[in-house]
Scaffold this active site. Sequence first.
Site, short mmCIF file in Angstrom:
data_model
loop_
_atom_site.label_atom_id
_atom_site.label_comp_id
_atom_site.label_asym_id
_atom_site.label_seq_id
_atom_site.Cartn_x
_atom_site.Cartn_y
_atom_site.Cartn_z
N ASN A 53 0.87 -1.17 0.00
CA ASN A 53 0.00 0.00 0.00
C ASN A 53 0.91 1.23 0.00
O ASN A 53 1.47 1.58 1.03
CB ASN A 53 -0.89 -0.04 1.26
N TRP A 54 1.03 1.83 -1.15
CA TRP A 54 1.99 2.94 -1.29
C TRP A 54 1.45 4.25 -0.74
O TRP A 54 2.17 5.24 -0.69
CB TRP A 54 2.40 3.11 -2.76
N LYS A 55 0.17 4.28 -0.41
CA LYS A 55 -0.47 5.49 0.12
C LYS A 55 -0.22 6.67 -0.84
O LYS A 55 -0.19 6.47 -2.05
CB LYS A 55 0.00 5.75 1.55
N HIS B 80 -9.45 1.37 4.40
CA HIS B 80 -8.21 1.51 5.17
C HIS B 80 -8.46 2.45 6.35
O HIS B 80 -9.25 3.40 6.24
CB HIS B 80 -7.10 2.06 4.27
N GLU C 82 -6.87 4.84 7.52
CA GLU C 82 -6.66 6.27 7.24
C GLU C 82 -7.87 6.86 6.54
O GLU C 82 -8.21 8.02 6.74
CB GLU C 82 -5.37 6.45 6.40
N GLU D 95 -5.54 -4.68 10.45
CA GLU D 95 -4.50 -3.68 10.68
C GLU D 95 -4.82 -2.90 11.95
O GLU D 95 -5.60 -1.93 11.92
CB GLU D 95 -4.44 -2.71 9.50
N GLY E 274 2.32 2.46 10.74
CA GLY E 274 3.28 3.55 10.58
C GLY E 274 3.95 3.97 11.87
O GLY E 274 4.62 5.00 11.92
N SER F 87 3.21 -1.95 10.43
CA SER F 87 4.65 -2.03 10.68
C SER F 87 5.24 -3.41 10.42
O SER F 87 6.13 -3.86 11.15
CB SER F 87 4.97 -1.55 12.11
N GLY G 184 4.92 1.37 4.83
CA GLY G 184 6.25 1.97 4.72
C GLY G 184 7.28 1.07 4.07
O GLY G 184 8.04 1.51 3.19
P1 PGA Z 1 2.74 0.39 7.69
O1 PGA Z 1 1.30 0.61 7.00
O2 PGA Z 1 3.29 -0.90 7.14
O3 PGA Z 1 3.54 1.60 7.26
O4 PGA Z 1 2.51 0.33 9.15
C1 PGA Z 1 0.44 -0.48 6.77
C2 PGA Z 1 -0.84 0.02 6.16
O5 PGA Z 1 -1.29 1.12 6.52
O6 PGA Z 1 -1.44 -0.66 5.30
#
Ligand code: PGA
Length: 252
Positions: A9-11, A96, A98, A168, A174, A214, A236
């Site tokens: 997931n490159w966001k 997600h 976010e 998640e 993150g 993470s 990340g």
């Molecule tokens: P992260 O993000 O690996 O940077 O914790 C995971 C995600 O939000 O899908």
Amino acid sequence: MRRKFVAGNWKMNKAADAAVALIEAIKPLVAGLTADRDVVVCPPFTSLSAARTALAGSGIGLGAQNLHWEPAGAYTGEISADMLLTSGCTHVILGHSERRQYFGETDETVNRKLNAALKAGLAPIVCVGETRQEREAGRIEAVVLGQISGSLQGLSPAQAALVTVAYEPVWAIGTGLTATAAQAEEVHALIRGRLAALFGAEVASAMRIQYGGSVKADNAAELFGQANIDGGLIGGAALDAASFAAIVKAAG
Ligand code: PGA
């Protein structure tokens, strides 16, 4: 036997040129690994088309990070499932944390998006997870299973079979704080139990549940070794070719 599934997931990272460069760096590192596991990258919308070209013949799938539930119309700034399909997407991430946290997505809107994705033939990854406060208040089960029931509401068992769930925990995204393999496995097993109650044991045992939050090269193997963890949704660490490839390797 469930095939392991790792998605990046490159966001809001990697405009087209940078997306192509990252894909070119990932390709040789995962060559051969896609024969027995699924690997998908999810760049931002504006990089999808360039990413599709770069990914051709690599065995790596292409996913988007969101869609709108309507097929077309006056929805300024939105992107439909068919637009994603014609951009070469096979997958889409939905709900997600976010998006739930910053953009007001709810189980109800995730459910609408899920129906649109399934209707278009996109493979959805539906995200669920509790916040730190919810965990500390002992509400993990209520929150996560509530999100499962709400987001997947009304699906037939045949539709549910096409869905990947990503667990998640919000406090792990993150932050560098990963759920321990045991903490994650406990919730994954609860999720599979709820999927069995909703869609039957056979469908539930075939559905994949990714862990996200993470995940790094050095913790991936232990997480992916748990009975109910079928791969990962990687943020990340997916932005670095070597880290992402190491995580894909750990899903062997
Ligand atoms: P992260 O993000 O690996 O940077 O914790 C995971 C995600 O939000 O899908």
